[in-house]
Design a protein around this motif. Structure first.
Motif, PDB file in Angstrom:
ATOM      1  N   ASN A   1       8.564  29.476  30.817  1.00 50.26           N
ATOM      2  CA  ASN A   1       8.694  28.063  31.135  1.00 50.26           C
ATOM      3  C   ASN A   1       9.961  27.462  30.541  1.00 50.26           C
ATOM      4  O   ASN A   1      10.584  26.587  31.143  1.00 50.26           O
ATOM      5  N   SER A   2      10.356  27.939  29.346  1.00 47.07           N
ATOM      6  CA  SER A   2      11.596  27.420  28.762  1.00 47.07           C
ATOM      7  C   SER A   2      12.788  27.809  29.624  1.00 47.07           C
ATOM      8  O   SER A   2      13.737  27.036  29.784  1.00 47.07           O
TER       9      SER A   2
ATOM     10  N   PHE B   1      16.704  29.767  23.724  1.00 50.37           N
ATOM     11  CA  PHE B   1      16.890  30.155  22.319  1.00 50.37           C
ATOM     12  C   PHE B   1      16.123  29.224  21.388  1.00 50.37           C
ATOM     13  O   PHE B   1      15.495  29.674  20.423  1.00 50.37           O
ATOM     14  N   MET B   2      16.168  27.918  21.677  1.00 54.89           N
ATOM     15  CA  MET B   2      15.429  26.961  20.860  1.00 54.89           C
ATOM     16  C   MET B   2      13.928  27.193  20.967  1.00 54.89           C
ATOM     17  O   MET B   2      13.194  27.074  19.982  1.00 54.89           O
ATOM     18  N   THR B   3      13.464  27.546  22.163  1.00 55.00           N
ATOM     19  CA  THR B   3      12.038  27.817  22.358  1.00 55.00           C
ATOM     20  C   THR B   3      11.611  29.067  21.594  1.00 55.00           C
ATOM     21  O   THR B   3      10.533  29.095  20.984  1.00 55.00           O
ATOM     22  N   LEU B   4      12.444  30.089  21.621  1.00 55.92           N
ATOM     23  CA  LEU B   4      12.151  31.299  20.850  1.00 55.92           C
ATOM     24  C   LEU B   4      12.080  30.995  19.356  1.00 55.92           C
ATOM     25  O   LEU B   4      11.176  31.467  18.655  1.00 55.92           O
ATOM     26  N   LEU B   5      13.020  30.204  18.869  1.00 50.52           N
ATOM     27  CA  LEU B   5      13.048  29.853  17.447  1.00 50.52           C
ATOM     28  C   LEU B   5      11.824  29.033  17.039  1.00 50.52           C
ATOM     29  O   LEU B   5      11.283  29.196  15.939  1.00 50.52           O
ATOM     30  N   ALA B   6      11.384  28.154  17.945  1.00 49.20           N
ATOM     31  CA  ALA B   6      10.258  27.275  17.633  1.00 49.20           C
ATOM     32  C   ALA B   6       8.902  27.932  17.866  1.00 49.20           C
ATOM     33  O   ALA B   6       7.868  27.385  17.477  1.00 49.20           O
ATOM     34  N   SER B   7       8.903  29.114  18.487  1.00 46.00           N
ATOM     35  CA  SER B   7       7.644  29.756  18.880  1.00 46.00           C
ATOM     36  C   SER B   7       6.775  30.183  17.698  1.00 46.00           C
ATOM     37  O   SER B   7       5.613  30.511  17.881  1.00 46.00           O
ATOM     38  N   ARG B   8       7.322  30.182  16.487  1.00 41.27           N
ATOM     39  CA  ARG B   8       6.547  30.617  15.316  1.00 41.27           C
ATOM     40  C   ARG B   8       6.004  29.455  14.485  1.00 41.27           C
ATOM     41  O   ARG B   8       5.338  29.670  13.487  1.00 41.27           O
TER      42      ARG B   8
END
Length: 389
Positions: free
Chosen positions: A325-326, A57-64
């Motif tokens: 990878n996350s 979830f953190m990786t998805l949020l940071a992906s932008r």
């Protein structure tokens, strides 16, 4: 560009020093806070559990966001953790500051890997990823044993001072070398979540989970195991950690080359250590030379485990590197949590000498997952061939 991979490796060094630097000082921490070794192990397992539950979830949020800013933010949090921990705060506060960087650890790893391969040819991706992941092995040969050695000479708090210094160096390196890297295209969350419906990816995730659980059922209590089962003192344990990591540096480099040729065979080769090492540790007894050789083999076969897990999972969904990878990081850390928890329970109920055999059981489960994936892929190819005829 290889320099991007090396900068990712430098940050990874800080990340791993923070996460696994605690392993060599767990007995001292337990003594200081007057708690049992399995409770001290929560400092590792809680860190890993937060990663497992929040990583994707953190990786998805940071992906932008700009990748450079994401990496800098993550390392700043790791730096704060090292500084506060070095003052030996109350155990509840030590636990809290240990948990905080765990939210951004998978974000850093996924971003660093994406940066490393962003300008690379497809055929060199695994090699560049191995450079980033070599931060794990380098930490095992430098900062982790050095921190353990300092702790044996002075006090366990010095281990966290080392972590803070490494984080400062990584912070400077990322700031000076990496250019601004805003995201060129924003993938929708739905498109990234689709990989969770692919059977081969799910099975690959299970393989990762069982493999890391296997390794960490003993490795989490490396110092405890060598002290109690092999009768080594703190100084000797720090030397064994150095040997473990020194061999691991070469293992990561070799694994990167091997993965470029055949991912499945490479993963199976290194996974075999989960079955081989318990047997070798049993027969090496208390012989120092024999144990040194076994620990060297252990370090060689263990070191590329996170690289192998990520590559194996990504190979089933090559179109979604960062999110895949996350998930590899999250489920790997879930394996760290389970391995540490089960290992702690075995120590309390049976004795640390039995821990490696738990690793053997989970290693067999990991091999079974590899077999399931191979069967699924074989059936899919057979159906594809049939349709084309």
């Amino acid at each position: 560009m290889k320099k991007f991979a090396y900068i990712g490796c430098l940050g990874f060094l800080a990340v791993i020093t923070t996460e696994f630097g605690i392993i060599g000082i767990l007995p001292q921490v337990a003594t200081h806070y007057q708690i049992s070794i399995d409770k001290a192990g929560y400092l590792l397992s809680a860190f890993a559990l937060v990663i497992a539950l929040t990583g994707p979830f953190m990786t998805l949020l940071a992906s932008r966001f700009d990748r450079k800013k994401v990496m800098l933010t993550a390392i700043v949090i790791f730096l704060i953790t090292g500084v506060i921990s070095s003052f030996a705060p109350p155990f509840w506060l030590l636990m809290l500051v240990r948990i905080l960087p765990a939210f951004l650890q998978p974000v850093y790893i996924a971003t660093a890997l994406a940066v490393a391969v962003s300008t690379a040819d497809k055929k060199h991706e695994n090699e560049l990823m191995s450079i980033v992941f070599s931060g794990v092995a380098i930490a095992m040969v430098t900062t982790v044993p050095f921190a353990t050695w300092l702790a044996s000479l002075y006090s366990w708090e010095y281990s966290f001072v080392v972590q803070a210094i490494v984080s400062i160096i990584a912070l400077i390196g990322i700031y000076l070398v990496l250019p601004s890297m805003p995201q060129k295209e924003n993938k929708s969350y739905a498109s990234q979540l689709k990989i969770l419906t692919r059977p081969t990816f799910i099975i690959s995730t299970a393989m990762n989970f069982f493999m890391i659980t296997a390794w960490f059922s003993t490795y989490s209590y490396f110092a405890e195991y060598l002290g109690k089962a092999k009768d080594m003192d703190s100084a000797m344990i720090s030397y064994m950690l150095f040997l473990f990591g020194f061999v691991g540096v070469f293992a990561n480099w070799i694994a990167g080359k091997m993965l470029n040729k055949d991912i499945t065979k490479t993963v199976a080769f290194f996974l075999s250590g989960t079955i081989l090492i318990p047997i070798l540790l049993y027969f090496s007894g208390d012989n120092l030379i024999g144990n040194s050789i076994v620990i060297g083999i252990w370090g060689f076969l263990y070191a590329p485990s996170f690289l192998n897990a990520s590559t194996y999972m990504i190979s089933s969904v090559p179109d979604s590197l960062e999110f895949a990878n996350s998930l590899a990081t999250s489920f790997g850390n879930l394996g760290v949590t389970l391995g540490t928890t089960v290992g702690g329970w075995i120590i309390v109920t049976k004795g640390v000498i039995y821990n490696p055999w738990i690793g053997l059981v989970f290693g067999i489960l990991a091999f079974l997952m590899m077999g399931f994936r191979a069967t699924l892929e074989s059936r899919y190819k057979h159906k594809t061939v049939k349709r084309s005829l």
